[in-house]
Design a protein around this motif. Structure first.
Motif, PDB file in Angstrom:
ATOM      1  N   LEU A 202     -13.484  49.937   3.231  1.00 11.92           N
ATOM      2  CA  LEU A 202     -12.339  50.512   3.513  1.00 11.92           C
ATOM      3  C   LEU A 202     -11.349  49.571   4.063  1.00 11.92           C
ATOM      4  CD1 LEU A 202     -10.816  53.274   4.307  1.00 11.92           C
ATOM      5  CD2 LEU A 202     -11.912  53.420   6.558  1.00 11.92           C
ATOM      6  N   LYS A 203     -11.498  48.577   4.608  1.00 11.64           N
ATOM      7  CA  LYS A 203     -10.412  47.795   5.234  1.00 11.64           C
ATOM      8  C   LYS A 203     -10.032  46.801   3.950  1.00 11.64           C
ATOM      9  CE  LYS A 203     -11.970  46.795   9.788  1.00 11.64           C
ATOM     10  NZ  LYS A 203     -12.500  45.597  10.921  1.00 11.64           N
ATOM     11  N   ALA A 204     -10.764  46.649   2.904  1.00 14.55           N
ATOM     12  CA  ALA A 204     -10.342  45.927   1.810  1.00 14.55           C
ATOM     13  C   ALA A 204      -9.474  47.004   1.142  1.00 14.55           C
ATOM     14  CB  ALA A 204     -11.369  45.658   1.012  1.00 14.55           C
ATOM     15  N   TYR A 205      -9.667  48.427   0.929  1.00 12.74           N
ATOM     16  CA  TYR A 205      -8.900  49.299   0.233  1.00 12.74           C
ATOM     17  C   TYR A 205      -7.544  49.372   0.955  1.00 12.74           C
ATOM     18  CZ  TYR A 205      -7.319  53.854  -0.950  1.00 12.74           C
ATOM     19  OH  TYR A 205      -6.571  54.964  -1.648  1.00 12.74           O
ATOM     20  N   LEU A 206      -7.577  49.509   2.392  1.00 11.73           N
ATOM     21  CA  LEU A 206      -6.162  49.498   3.245  1.00 11.73           C
ATOM     22  C   LEU A 206      -5.338  48.344   3.150  1.00 11.73           C
ATOM     23  CD1 LEU A 206      -7.646  51.261   6.330  1.00 11.73           C
ATOM     24  CD2 LEU A 206      -6.373  52.386   4.452  1.00 11.73           C
ATOM     25  N   GLU A 207      -5.967  47.255   2.710  1.00 12.02           N
ATOM     26  CA  GLU A 207      -5.232  45.980   2.813  1.00 12.02           C
ATOM     27  C   GLU A 207      -4.530  45.995   1.497  1.00 12.02           C
ATOM     28  OE1 GLU A 207      -7.928  42.537   3.191  1.00 12.02           O
ATOM     29  OE2 GLU A 207      -8.155  42.883   5.315  1.00 12.02           O
ATOM     30  N   LEU A 219     -12.409  64.787  12.083  1.00  5.95           N
ATOM     31  CA  LEU A 219     -12.629  64.985  13.526  1.00  5.95           C
ATOM     32  C   LEU A 219     -14.102  64.397  13.713  1.00  5.95           C
ATOM     33  CD1 LEU A 219     -11.689  68.787  13.348  1.00  5.95           C
ATOM     34  CD2 LEU A 219     -10.668  66.919  14.286  1.00  5.95           C
ATOM     35  N   ARG A 220     -14.722  63.791  12.721  1.00  4.67           N
ATOM     36  CA  ARG A 220     -16.091  63.046  13.087  1.00  4.67           C
ATOM     37  C   ARG A 220     -15.675  61.631  13.081  1.00  4.67           C
ATOM     38  NH1 ARG A 220     -20.763  65.668  13.583  1.00  4.67           N
ATOM     39  NH2 ARG A 220     -21.117  67.698  12.780  1.00  4.67           N
ATOM     40  N   CYS A 221     -14.648  61.229  13.011  1.00  7.19           N
ATOM     41  CA  CYS A 221     -14.186  59.773  13.199  1.00  7.19           C
ATOM     42  C   CYS A 221     -14.441  59.507  14.472  1.00  7.19           C
ATOM     43  CB  CYS A 221     -12.925  59.363  12.711  1.00  7.19           C
ATOM     44  SG  CYS A 221     -12.651  59.362  10.935  1.00  7.19           S
ATOM     45  N   SER A 222     -14.982  58.249  14.984  1.00  6.48           N
ATOM     46  CA  SER A 222     -15.219  57.791  16.096  1.00  6.48           C
ATOM     47  C   SER A 222     -13.806  57.246  16.818  1.00  6.48           C
ATOM     48  CB  SER A 222     -16.446  56.985  16.538  1.00  6.48           C
ATOM     49  OG  SER A 222     -16.027  55.705  15.766  1.00  6.48           O
ATOM     50  N   ASP A 227      -9.641  53.174  16.654  1.00  7.96           N
ATOM     51  CA  ASP A 227      -8.852  51.979  17.184  1.00  7.96           C
ATOM     52  C   ASP A 227      -8.856  50.728  16.453  1.00  7.96           C
ATOM     53  OD1 ASP A 227      -8.305  53.772  19.403  1.00  7.96           O
ATOM     54  OD2 ASP A 227     -10.018  52.798  20.710  1.00  7.96           O
ATOM     55  N   THR A 228     -10.214  50.465  15.859  1.00 10.73           N
ATOM     56  CA  THR A 228     -10.329  49.257  14.922  1.00 10.73           C
ATOM     57  C   THR A 228      -9.402  49.431  13.865  1.00 10.73           C
ATOM     58  OG1 THR A 228     -12.603  48.982  15.417  1.00 10.73           O
ATOM     59  CG2 THR A 228     -11.882  48.143  13.578  1.00 10.73           C
ATOM     60  N   LEU A 229      -9.330  50.561  13.014  1.00  9.20           N
ATOM     61  CA  LEU A 229      -8.366  50.636  11.816  1.00  9.20           C
ATOM     62  C   LEU A 229      -6.897  50.485  12.384  1.00  9.20           C
ATOM     63  CD1 LEU A 229     -10.361  53.081   9.960  1.00  9.20           C
ATOM     64  CD2 LEU A 229     -10.199  50.793   9.293  1.00  9.20           C
ATOM     65  N   LEU A 230      -6.542  51.042  13.316  1.00 12.43           N
ATOM     66  CA  LEU A 230      -5.176  51.104  13.757  1.00 12.43           C
ATOM     67  C   LEU A 230      -4.857  49.557  14.099  1.00 12.43           C
ATOM     68  CD1 LEU A 230      -4.878  54.227  15.695  1.00 12.43           C
ATOM     69  CD2 LEU A 230      -3.984  54.068  13.322  1.00 12.43           C
ATOM     70  N   ARG A 231      -5.745  49.107  14.739  1.00 11.52           N
ATOM     71  CA  ARG A 231      -5.239  47.568  15.262  1.00 11.52           C
ATOM     72  C   ARG A 231      -5.235  46.626  14.046  1.00 11.52           C
ATOM     73  NH1 ARG A 231      -9.820  46.808  18.000  1.00 11.52           N
ATOM     74  NH2 ARG A 231     -10.585  45.615  16.261  1.00 11.52           N
ATOM     75  N   ASP A 232      -6.235  46.841  13.217  1.00 15.78           N
ATOM     76  CA  ASP A 232      -6.382  45.895  11.921  1.00 15.78           C
ATOM     77  C   ASP A 232      -5.582  46.045  10.950  1.00 15.78           C
ATOM     78  OD1 ASP A 232      -8.462  44.789  13.614  1.00 15.78           O
ATOM     79  OD2 ASP A 232     -10.033  45.455  12.354  1.00 15.78           O
ATOM     80  N   THR A 233      -4.819  47.375  10.868  1.00 15.76           N
ATOM     81  CA  THR A 233      -4.025  47.737   9.563  1.00 15.76           C
ATOM     82  C   THR A 233      -2.458  47.542  10.079  1.00 15.76           C
ATOM     83  OG1 THR A 233      -4.269  50.154  10.187  1.00 15.76           O
ATOM     84  CG2 THR A 233      -5.869  48.778   8.373  1.00 15.76           C
TER      85      THR A 233
END
Length: 284
Positions: A202-207, A219-222, A227-233
């Motif tokens: 997913l991170k590679a896809y977003l990059e 609604l099942r996302c932790s 926090d990880t995805l918002l910070r890294d992207t």
């Protein structure tokens, strides 16, 4: 690419009131007999997606649910094991998987394919993917797609079978989209990625996404994943969660809310365990 031309939403958070019977009277003056609350919720949400506009009679209907009509199952259980009576005919009929879809089609005058879909995890995403494939392959010209989940009492029991161990608020909803491959008059384009991803994929896809997009989360996302995805992207978040409680087909609500606000593009990320799925929505 497939396109959403109409959307319809019906939602309630835990603690709020929703008089489904009164809402049904506003939709049709004729009392719809032999239906229960789950079926009526399906009818109301689908009707809101169509409204007063004419709809092609051969439009297919794909309805999904995370739990199905558990209320009627509970009634059948009580009739059999507590009352020691055979099931009431209406309850028995309403327990069949496609009964709600039948009543929706009857209300809207539809005579096309009518499917009831269930999936352990990603129920909304897999239903959208099926609709996407059938439209792009030319198997259907237009599909009314929706998800329905009812909040059952007692809430403590509902939390247990949903696997919700924290203090989040539960909810219920009936959320629908009218989809086809025509761009003219469309509200938004929708694309469901076929690949099931892990976090690294997913991170590679977003990059690879260069254009400005917002990230929406199922609604099942932790909180940790979000926090990880918002910070890294460093991408902006599309927030909708405060306006709904947790229910399995909540992804339909999130997509509809983004289309309703009418601007930009969203990458919607749904999670089930360690698996992730992506749906892209671009308002037109």
């Amino acid at each position: 690419m497939i396109y959403a031309h109409n959307i319809g939403m019906l939602n309630r958070k835990e603690g709020e009131e929703l008089d489904v019977k009164a809402a049904m009277k506003a939709v049709t003056p004729k009392m719809v007999r032999r239906t229960d609350r789950f079926i009526q919720m399906a009818m109301l949400g689908a009707h809101r997606a169509v409204g007063g506009s004419p709809i092609e009679s051969q439009t297919a209907l794909y309805m999904a649910s995370g739990q199905g009509n558990l209320a009627v199952f509970n009634r059948l259980r009580d009739q059999r094991y507590i009352d020691h009576q055979p099931p009431k005919p209406v309850d028995f009929i309403n327990s069949l998987s496609n009964t709600a879809g039948f009543y929706v089609a009857q209300l809207l005058g539809l005579h096309g394919k009518n499917l009831n879909l269930a999936q352990h995890g990603f129920v909304a995403e897999m239903t959208l993917m099926l609709a996407q494939n059938d439209l792009l392959l030319g198997k259907e010209e237009q599909i009314l797609v929706g998800g329905v989940d009812e909040l059952l009492e007692p809430v403590a029991f509902t939390r247990k079978f949903l696997g919700i161990c924290d203090d989040r608020i539960l909810g219920e909803g009936s959320n629908w989209l009218l989809l086809n491959t025509r761009t003219e008059g469309a509200l938004a384009s929708i694309e469901v990625e076929n690949e099931r991803m892990d976090l690294a994929a997913l991170k590679a896809y977003l990059e690879r996404v260069q254009e400005p997009v917002k990230l929406g989360f199922g609604l099942r996302c932790s909180d940790e994943l979000i926090d990880t995805l918002l910070r890294d992207t460093a991408k902006e978040r599309f927030g909708y969660e405060e306006s709904c409680g947790f229910f399995e087909t909540g992804s339909f609500y999130a997509v509809n809310r983004f289309i309703e606000q009418g601007e930009g593009e969203m990458i919607f990320i749904a999670a089930f365990g360690e698996s992730l799925r992506v749906t892209r929505v671009r308002c037109l």
